[in-house]
Design a protein around this motif. Structure first.
Motif, short mmCIF file in Angstrom:
data_model
loop_
_atom_site.label_atom_id
_atom_site.label_comp_id
_atom_site.label_asym_id
_atom_site.label_seq_id
_atom_site.Cartn_x
_atom_site.Cartn_y
_atom_site.Cartn_z
N GLU A 61 34.49 51.37 41.19
CA GLU A 61 35.79 51.16 40.55
C GLU A 61 35.79 49.91 39.68
N ALA A 62 35.24 48.82 40.22
CA ALA A 62 35.19 47.58 39.45
C ALA A 62 34.26 47.72 38.24
N LEU A 63 33.17 48.45 38.41
CA LEU A 63 32.26 48.68 37.29
C LEU A 63 32.96 49.46 36.17
N ALA A 110 38.20 58.24 33.62
CA ALA A 110 37.37 57.93 34.78
C ALA A 110 38.00 56.84 35.63
N VAL A 111 38.57 55.83 34.99
CA VAL A 111 39.25 54.77 35.74
C VAL A 111 40.44 55.34 36.49
N ALA A 112 41.20 56.22 35.83
CA ALA A 112 42.37 56.82 36.48
C ALA A 112 41.96 57.62 37.70
N LEU A 113 40.86 58.35 37.60
CA LEU A 113 40.40 59.17 38.72
C LEU A 113 39.86 58.32 39.87
N SER A 114 39.47 57.08 39.57
CA SER A 114 38.90 56.23 40.62
C SER A 114 39.94 55.34 41.28
N MET A 115 41.21 55.52 40.95
CA MET A 115 42.24 54.60 41.43
C MET A 115 42.41 54.60 42.95
N SER A 116 42.09 55.68 43.62
CA SER A 116 42.31 55.75 45.07
C SER A 116 41.13 55.16 45.82
N GLY A 117 40.91 53.87 45.65
CA GLY A 117 39.83 53.19 46.34
C GLY A 117 40.36 52.36 47.49
N SER A 118 39.45 51.66 48.15
CA SER A 118 39.84 50.77 49.24
C SER A 118 40.59 49.57 48.67
N ALA A 119 41.19 48.81 49.57
CA ALA A 119 41.92 47.61 49.13
C ALA A 119 40.97 46.64 48.44
N ALA A 120 39.75 46.55 48.95
CA ALA A 120 38.77 45.65 48.33
C ALA A 120 38.41 46.12 46.93
N ALA A 121 38.20 47.43 46.78
CA ALA A 121 37.85 47.99 45.47
C ALA A 121 38.99 47.80 44.48
N GLY A 123 41.15 45.42 44.54
CA GLY A 123 41.18 44.01 44.17
C GLY A 123 40.13 43.68 43.13
N GLU A 124 38.92 44.26 43.28
CA GLU A 124 37.86 44.03 42.32
C GLU A 124 38.23 44.61 40.96
N ARG A 125 38.85 45.79 40.98
CA ARG A 125 39.26 46.43 39.73
C ARG A 125 40.34 45.61 39.04
N ALA A 126 41.29 45.12 39.80
CA ALA A 126 42.37 44.30 39.24
C ALA A 126 41.81 43.03 38.60
N GLN A 127 40.76 42.48 39.23
CA GLN A 127 40.15 41.27 38.69
C GLN A 127 39.54 41.54 37.32
N GLN A 128 38.91 42.72 37.16
CA GLN A 128 38.34 43.06 35.87
C GLN A 128 39.45 43.24 34.82
N PHE A 129 40.52 43.93 35.18
CA PHE A 129 41.60 44.18 34.23
C PHE A 129 42.38 42.91 33.91
N GLN A 130 42.22 41.86 34.73
CA GLN A 130 42.92 40.62 34.47
C GLN A 130 42.53 40.04 33.12
N ARG A 131 41.32 40.31 32.67
CA ARG A 131 40.90 39.86 31.34
C ARG A 131 41.78 40.49 30.27
N ARG A 132 42.13 41.74 30.47
CA ARG A 132 42.98 42.44 29.50
C ARG A 132 44.40 41.88 29.53
N ILE A 133 44.89 41.60 30.74
CA ILE A 133 46.22 41.00 30.87
C ILE A 133 46.25 39.64 30.19
#
Length: 197
Positions: A61-63, A110-121, A123-133
């Motif tokens: 998810e983070a990738l 692909a990102v939309a389909l991967s949204m149902s990950g663990s809490a850790a995943a 968090g990692e994904r949100a960290q990546q998107f923080q650059r966009r924010i």
């Protein structure tokens, strides 16, 4: 046409690893037979050790989020046009150009389909998107420095970003002309409407 073979494993710099892994993700997503998008499969296609991928990104998810964010940063760089409206339109134009490409639509889906990950995943994904924010916040901060009053971040996400991504997810192309301007003008309202006199 024979399938693309995995890249040979040779020592790569960190930036070369990132570039090779990003390209491997795009190649696998583009496979008409729906190739495996697991981290071991991505690593094999990129010609790197899967432990290097896990160590750098932590999860699929983070990738995926990193690949999408990097592409959007490339296609929608921050441009100082001298006005909030102009900056937002320029930013949205890059997003529209990206989702018009098959590659851009594939990545966002692909990102939309991967949204149902663990809490850790997540968090990692949100960290990546923080650059966009952060890039959106940069537009808001620049507008405030010019004496303009930018809308809240949440309104920009809801009224400018979400419509673009939803179109990508559902495979609906934006109108041929004027779509970024319409989104931005709806977001900003009459206060920022361009003078037509």
């Amino acid at each position: 046409m024979s399938p693309k073979q995995p890249a040979p494993r040779i020592r790569k710099s960190p930036e070369q690893v990132r570039s090779a892994v990003h390209q491997a993700v795009i190649d696998l997503l583009s496979d008409p037979e729906g190739a495996d998008l697991s981290i071991p499969a991505v690593a094999q296609r990129a010609g790197v050790n899967h432990t290097s991928v896990y160590r750098r990104w932590g999860s699929r998810e983070a990738l995926l989020a990193d690949v999408v964010t990097t592409r959007l940063e490339r296609d929608s760089p921050l441009v100082d046009t001298g006005s909030l409206r102009g900056d937002l339109i320029a930013w949205a134009e890059g997003g529209v150009a990206s989702i018009r490409t098959p590659e851009g639509r594939l990545l966002i889906r692909a990102v939309a389909l991967s949204m149902s990950g663990s809490a850790a995943a997540q968090g990692e994904r949100a960290q990546q998107f923080q650059r966009r924010i952060a890039s959106i916040e940069g537009i808001r901060e620049r507008a405030a420095a010019r004496g303009e009053t930018p809308p809240p971040l949440q309104e920009i996400l809801d009224q400018l970003i979400a419509p673009l991504y939803l179109r990508a997810i559902f495979g609906i192309d934006p109108p041929a002309t004027g779509y970024p301007e319409r989104l931005v003008d709806r977001l900003l309202g009459d206060t920022y409407a361009p003078d037509t006199d």
